[in-house]
Motif scaffolding. Structure first.
Motif, mmCIF file in Angstrom:
data_model
loop_
_atom_site.group_PDB
_atom_site.id
_atom_site.type_symbol
_atom_site.label_atom_id
_atom_site.label_comp_id
_atom_site.label_asym_id
_atom_site.label_seq_id
_atom_site.Cartn_x
_atom_site.Cartn_y
_atom_site.Cartn_z
ATOM 1 N N THR A 1 42.391 17.488 32.531
ATOM 2 C CA THR A 1 42.148 16.182 31.920
ATOM 3 C C THR A 1 43.323 15.676 31.067
ATOM 4 O O THR A 1 43.175 14.675 30.362
ATOM 5 C CB THR A 1 40.870 16.225 31.047
ATOM 6 N N VAL B 1 34.955 9.125 27.443
ATOM 7 C CA VAL B 1 33.928 10.035 26.915
ATOM 8 C C VAL B 1 34.355 10.592 25.544
ATOM 9 O O VAL B 1 35.520 10.944 25.351
ATOM 10 C CB VAL B 1 33.702 11.204 27.902
ATOM 11 N N TYR C 1 46.760 11.611 37.458
ATOM 12 C CA TYR C 1 45.402 12.081 37.118
ATOM 13 C C TYR C 1 44.361 11.406 38.018
ATOM 14 O O TYR C 1 43.513 12.067 38.620
ATOM 15 C CB TYR C 1 45.116 11.791 35.637
ATOM 16 N N LYS D 1 41.950 13.093 40.861
ATOM 17 C CA LYS D 1 40.488 13.009 40.781
ATOM 18 C C LYS D 1 39.916 12.363 42.049
ATOM 19 O O LYS D 1 38.856 12.764 42.533
ATOM 20 C CB LYS D 1 40.062 12.206 39.545
ATOM 21 N N ARG E 1 36.050 28.448 31.255
ATOM 22 C CA ARG E 1 37.196 28.751 32.125
ATOM 23 C C ARG E 1 37.439 30.253 32.257
ATOM 24 O O ARG E 1 37.833 30.738 33.306
ATOM 25 C CB ARG E 1 38.433 28.058 31.562
HETATM 26 N N1 LIG Z 1 36.955 12.684 28.642
HETATM 27 C C1 LIG Z 1 36.958 11.498 29.255
HETATM 28 O O1 LIG Z 1 37.207 10.464 28.630
HETATM 29 C C2 LIG Z 1 36.641 11.394 30.719
HETATM 30 C C3 LIG Z 1 36.721 10.139 31.325
HETATM 31 C C4 LIG Z 1 36.434 10.036 32.685
HETATM 32 C C5 LIG Z 1 36.069 11.155 33.410
HETATM 33 N N2 LIG Z 1 36.021 12.368 32.802
HETATM 34 C C6 LIG Z 1 35.658 13.529 33.609
HETATM 35 O O2 LIG Z 1 34.525 14.163 33.032
HETATM 36 C C7 LIG Z 1 34.587 15.570 33.265
HETATM 37 C C8 LIG Z 1 34.423 16.328 31.963
HETATM 38 O O3 LIG Z 1 35.494 15.949 31.102
HETATM 39 P P1 LIG Z 1 35.626 16.490 29.617
HETATM 40 O O4 LIG Z 1 35.954 15.317 28.784
HETATM 41 O O5 LIG Z 1 34.472 17.353 29.243
HETATM 42 O O6 LIG Z 1 36.946 17.368 29.779
HETATM 43 P P2 LIG Z 1 37.500 18.543 28.861
HETATM 44 O O7 LIG Z 1 36.906 18.472 27.503
HETATM 45 O O8 LIG Z 1 38.976 18.520 29.009
HETATM 46 O O9 LIG Z 1 36.918 19.832 29.580
HETATM 47 C C9 LIG Z 1 37.382 20.280 30.808
HETATM 48 C C10 LIG Z 1 37.181 21.782 30.827
HETATM 49 O O10 LIG Z 1 37.565 22.267 32.121
HETATM 50 C C11 LIG Z 1 38.270 23.482 31.923
HETATM 51 N N3 LIG Z 1 39.093 23.776 33.094
HETATM 52 C C12 LIG Z 1 40.261 23.232 33.469
HETATM 53 N N4 LIG Z 1 40.678 23.777 34.613
HETATM 54 C C13 LIG Z 1 39.738 24.699 34.980
HETATM 55 C C14 LIG Z 1 39.597 25.603 36.068
HETATM 56 N N5 LIG Z 1 40.538 25.686 37.029
HETATM 57 N N6 LIG Z 1 38.505 26.388 36.124
HETATM 58 C C15 LIG Z 1 37.561 26.325 35.160
HETATM 59 N N7 LIG Z 1 37.636 25.509 34.098
HETATM 60 C C16 LIG Z 1 38.715 24.693 34.016
HETATM 61 C C17 LIG Z 1 39.088 23.220 30.671
HETATM 62 O O11 LIG Z 1 39.545 24.431 30.130
HETATM 63 P P3 LIG Z 1 40.928 24.442 29.286
HETATM 64 O O12 LIG Z 1 40.659 23.618 28.076
HETATM 65 O O13 LIG Z 1 41.152 25.872 29.033
HETATM 66 O O14 LIG Z 1 41.963 23.803 30.187
HETATM 67 C C18 LIG Z 1 38.056 22.513 29.793
HETATM 68 O O15 LIG Z 1 37.244 23.453 29.106
HETATM 69 C C19 LIG Z 1 35.907 15.806 34.007
HETATM 70 O O16 LIG Z 1 35.684 15.810 35.388
HETATM 71 C C20 LIG Z 1 36.730 14.588 33.652
HETATM 72 O O17 LIG Z 1 37.713 14.313 34.643
HETATM 73 C C21 LIG Z 1 36.290 12.524 31.469
#
Ligand SMILES: NC(=O)c1ccc[n+]([C@@H]2O[C@H](COP(=O)([O-])OP(=O)(O)OC[C@H]3O[C@@H](n4cnc5c(N)ncnc54)[C@H](OP(=O)(O)O)[C@@H]3O)[C@@H](O)[C@H]2O)c1
Length: 289
Positions: free
Chosen positions: A68, A157, A131, A135, A40
């Protein structure tokens, strides 16, 4: 151009991972260490000028950046839509401008969760949570603005690190005699490492359908998932007790059923993800190393 300088078309695509500090982003960088890792602080995906400055012709951008915080999104609507709609739209427009590819992640929560069979990519959406709505808006933006984009929906995840569900169960196993876990939501626990490997396979398949679902195979309730975590570390699974969601009221009431069908993924000849229990076993083994 000389004979030793391959054209952009012949050069292997540069991988760019946005949101590289998140759980999925970190797994992608571990499996593809040569990728350009943009956390980020390196790149805010809602900043059009910064995004345009980074994306080059021929790049494949894997967007793991997202807002998220599912519960907080219910009251922090503007921030949720900024991260999940505006940001992906900015990325999609920048990719389209230079003919880069975009692989964007979305969620099971775009569905209402009222079915009792896995949701297909052709099923109507109908998110109930902010949310999920944000999305879904991001999916539309990406598919409309970037002709070469893929949207990959995933669910539940985990890595087992930080404060995700597996990490929380491992902590509670150490701290408590028994743990109550909800038994009225069904989904597909998905190991971030498996999802990252699947996305890297998709990088090599620009011909694949534009909308795909990717989760580990099978389904479970959070209660069943928690029992598997306990068993996996040699603890008595009977210490995990079932309860229903009313025992844990939260600002965002999760869909009851959010299993995703892998039909589109399988039909494209992409490698099916393995059963979630097998993946969990590997995840726990890796954590104990
Ligand atoms: N985790 C799940 O269970 C799950 C389920 C379904 C779908 N998904 C999708 O899978 C993808 C990856 O999820 P994840 O679990 O890896 O999420 P995560 O661990 O929350 O990581 C998201 C990252 O995006 C960063 N971020 C937020 N806003 C941003 C911006 N404007 N510019 C640049 N970076 C930004 C966050 O930084 P900060 O921490 O500083 O905010 C964080 O490092 C996402 O699209 C999520 O919607 C996840």
């Amino acid at each position: 151009m000389t004979a030793s300088t391959p054209s952009a078309a012949a050069r292997p695509a540069r991988l760019v991972v946005t949101g590289a500090g998140g759980q999925l982003g970190q797994e992608l960088i571990r499996l593809a260490p040569d990728a350009s890792a943009l956390g980020r602080r390196d790149l805010d995906i809602t900043d059009p000028a910064a995004v345009r400055a980074v994306i080059e012709p021929g790049d494949v951008v894997l967007n793991c950046a997202a807002y998220t915080a599912v519960d907080r999104a219910e009251t922090d609507t503007a921030a949720a839509f900024a991260g999940n709609e505006t940001g992906p739209a900015v990325l999609a427009a920048a990719c389209a401008r230079v003919d880069a590819r975009l692989i964007h992640l979305s969620t099971d929560y775009v569905f209402p969760g009222t079915e009792d069979r896995p949701y297909d990519t052709t099923d109507p959406t109908g998110p109930t949570l902010v949310y999920g709505k944000s999305k879904l808006a991001g999916e539309h933006a990406v598919l409309t603005l970037a002709p070469r984009a893929h949207v990959v929906r995933t669910a539940w995840v985990y890595t087992g690190r930080g404060s995700d569900f597996v990490a929380t169960m491992l902590r509670l196993e150490r701290e408590r005699d028994t743990v109550d876990v909800v038994d009225d939501q069904l989904g597909a626990p998905t190991y971030a490492a498996d999802l990252a490997a699947a996305l890297l396979e998709l990088v090599g398949r620009p011909d694949a359908p534009r909308l795909l679902h990717a989760t580990n195979a099978g389904q479970a309730t959070w209660f069943e998932f928690a029992r598997a975590v306990f068993s996996g570390v040699g603890a008595d699974p009977e210490r995990v007790l079932p309860c229903d969601s009313s025992a844990f009221p939260r600002p965002a009431r999760r869909p009851a059923y959010s299993v995703l069908s892998h039909r589109a993924w399988d039909d494209a000849g992409l490698t099916p993800l393995r059963p979630w229990r097998v993946a969990l076993g590997d995840a726990l083994a890796r954590l104990s190393d």
